[in-house]
Design a protein around this motif. Structure first.
Motif, PDB file in Angstrom:
ATOM      1  N   SER A  82       0.837  -1.210   0.000  1.00  0.00           N
ATOM      2  CA  SER A  82       0.000   0.000   0.000  1.00  0.00           C
ATOM      3  C   SER A  82       0.868   1.253   0.000  1.00  0.00           C
ATOM      4  O   SER A  82       0.606   2.215  -0.741  1.00  0.00           O
ATOM      5  N   THR A 113       8.145  -7.117  -5.983  1.00  0.00           N
ATOM      6  CA  THR A 113       7.067  -6.478  -5.224  1.00  0.00           C
ATOM      7  C   THR A 113       6.653  -5.155  -5.855  1.00  0.00           C
ATOM      8  O   THR A 113       5.521  -4.701  -5.681  1.00  0.00           O
ATOM      9  N   ALA A 116       3.499  -5.412  -7.909  1.00  0.00           N
ATOM     10  CA  ALA A 116       2.246  -5.329  -7.153  1.00  0.00           C
ATOM     11  C   ALA A 116       1.896  -3.874  -6.879  1.00  0.00           C
ATOM     12  O   ALA A 116       0.740  -3.461  -7.020  1.00  0.00           O
ATOM     13  N   VAL A 120      -1.513  -1.896  -8.123  1.00  0.00           N
ATOM     14  CA  VAL A 120      -2.417  -1.196  -7.198  1.00  0.00           C
ATOM     15  C   VAL A 120      -2.559   0.264  -7.625  1.00  0.00           C
ATOM     16  O   VAL A 120      -3.668   0.826  -7.638  1.00  0.00           O
ATOM     17  N   ARG A 138       5.298  -9.998  -8.457  1.00  0.00           N
ATOM     18  CA  ARG A 138       4.378 -10.634  -7.511  1.00  0.00           C
ATOM     19  C   ARG A 138       3.022  -9.941  -7.597  1.00  0.00           C
ATOM     20  O   ARG A 138       2.570  -9.308  -6.641  1.00  0.00           O
ATOM     21  N   ASP A 140       0.209 -11.116  -7.444  1.00  0.00           N
ATOM     22  CA  ASP A 140      -0.748 -11.660  -6.484  1.00  0.00           C
ATOM     23  C   ASP A 140      -0.862 -10.789  -5.242  1.00  0.00           C
ATOM     24  O   ASP A 140      -1.902 -10.754  -4.575  1.00  0.00           O
ATOM     25  N   LEU A 141       0.210 -10.041  -4.912  1.00  0.00           N
ATOM     26  CA  LEU A 141       0.206  -9.181  -3.732  1.00  0.00           C
ATOM     27  C   LEU A 141      -0.674  -7.950  -3.913  1.00  0.00           C
ATOM     28  O   LEU A 141      -0.950  -7.233  -2.955  1.00  0.00           O
ATOM     29  N   LYS A 143      -3.693  -8.246  -4.774  1.00  0.00           N
ATOM     30  CA  LYS A 143      -4.935  -8.769  -4.193  1.00  0.00           C
ATOM     31  C   LYS A 143      -6.184  -8.185  -4.850  1.00  0.00           C
ATOM     32  O   LYS A 143      -6.377  -8.293  -6.056  1.00  0.00           O
ATOM     33  N   GLU A 144      -7.046  -7.531  -4.042  1.00  0.00           N
ATOM     34  CA  GLU A 144      -8.344  -7.096  -4.553  1.00  0.00           C
ATOM     35  C   GLU A 144      -8.235  -5.998  -5.604  1.00  0.00           C
ATOM     36  O   GLU A 144      -9.203  -5.720  -6.312  1.00  0.00           O
ATOM     37  N   ALA A 171      -2.921 -14.311 -10.639  1.00  0.00           N
ATOM     38  CA  ALA A 171      -3.236 -12.901 -10.858  1.00  0.00           C
ATOM     39  C   ALA A 171      -3.950 -12.698 -12.186  1.00  0.00           C
ATOM     40  O   ALA A 171      -4.940 -11.951 -12.265  1.00  0.00           O
ATOM     41  N   HIS A 174      -7.583 -13.311 -12.126  1.00  0.00           N
ATOM     42  CA  HIS A 174      -8.383 -12.361 -11.360  1.00  0.00           C
ATOM     43  C   HIS A 174      -8.400 -10.969 -11.977  1.00  0.00           C
ATOM     44  O   HIS A 174      -8.990 -10.049 -11.408  1.00  0.00           O
TER      45      HIS A 174
END
Length: 213
Positions: A82, A113, A116, A120, A138, A140-141, A143-144, A171, A174
Motif C-alpha cells: 500500500s 514487489t 504489485a 495497485v 508478484r 498476487d500481492l 490482491k483485490e 493474478a 483475477h
C-alpha cells in the motif's frame, strides 16, 4: 539504435523527497515509470539496462526510489504494498504535472514487489495509465486491486521461476483487463541468464508499442 537524448537529469519527487532519474529522448513516444522490487533502488543495474534500451526506442523513463534511505532501513516498509503503491501514484502525479512530461502517455514497469505496487497504483489511477509490464513480479500481492486494473498488462515470468509462475497465473485469472502471461524459457527470478533480460526488453517494447504510443 542510438538517439539524441533531449534531456537527462536527477529529479526530486514529492514529500518525502524521493530521488529519481529522468531521461527524455528526442521525439519521445511515451514515458515509462519504473517500480523496483524489494531491496533495490533507482540504481538497479537490470532496470537501468531496460531503461537504456527503452530510451533508444524513444521512450522516456523515470526511475525513482520508492522509499527514503531511512524508510528503506525498516524492512517492513520494503514489503508494504500500500505504501509503495502510494509512492508510484506520487511519481505518476509528478509526471503529469511536470511540463516536460505532462503530454506523454504513461506506462508502468514493475519488478518483484514493485509490480504489485504498480498494479495497485494502476487500479487507482484508471485511464491515466495506458500500459503495465511486470517483470518477475508478484502481482498476487495486489490482491483485490487486480480486478480494478484497466490498463493492458503484460506479466513476464522466468520459466525456471517455480512458484512465481503459479502466482502470476493466479493474478491473470483475477484480472479483467487485457492481459497476457509470457514465460521466458530458461530464466530465473532475476533474469540473469544470458539473453533472458534482452527477451524481457523485446517483449516489453512490443507491448508498449501496441498500447502506449
Amino acid at each position: 539504435m542510438a538517439v539524441d537524448v533531449l534531456e537527462e537529469e536527477d529529479v526530486t519527487i514529492g514529500l518525502p523527497a524521493l530521488q529519481g532519474s529522468l531521461v527524455i529522448p528526442s521525439g519521445a513516444r511515451g514515458i515509462v515509470i519504473f517500480a523496483h522490487g524489494s531491496g533495490s533502488s533507482r540504481l538497479s543495474p537490470r532496470n537501468r539496462y531496460v531503461a537504456d534500451v527503452l530510451n533508444e526506442n524513444r521512450y522516456a523513463t523515470l526511475l525513482f526510489d520508492l522509499l527514503t534511505e531511512a524508510e528503506a532501513s525498516d524492512r517492513r516498509n520494503v514489503f508494504d504494498i500500500s505504501l509503495l503503491a502510494r509512492r508510484v501514484q506520487m511519481a505518476v502525479n509528478w509526471t503529469l504535472e511536470e511540463p516536460k512530461t505532462a503530454d506523454l502517455t504513461l506506462g508502468l514497469f514493475g519488478a518483484s514487489t514493485g509490480a504489485a505496487a504498480a498494479l495497485v497504483a494502476a487500479a487507482a489511477l484508471g485511464p491515466a495509465i495506458s500500459a503495465v509490464v511486470s517483470r518477475g513480479g508478484r502481482p498476487d500481492l495486489a490482491k483485490e486491486a487486480l480486478g480494478g486494473v484497466t490498463a493492458p498488462t503484460l506479466l513476464i515470468v522466468g520459466g525456471d521461476d517455480i512458484g512465481v509462475i503459479e502466482l502470476n497465473e493466479f493474478a491473470a485469472r483475477h484480472m479483467t483487463c487485457t492481459r497476457k502471461l509470457q514465460i521466458v524459457p530458461g530464466a530465473g527470478h532475476l533474469f540473469e541468464e544470458p539473453g533472458t533480460l534482452d527477451r524481457v526488453i523485446a517483449l516489453s517494447i512490443s507491448w508498449y508499442d501496441q498500447y502506449l504510443t
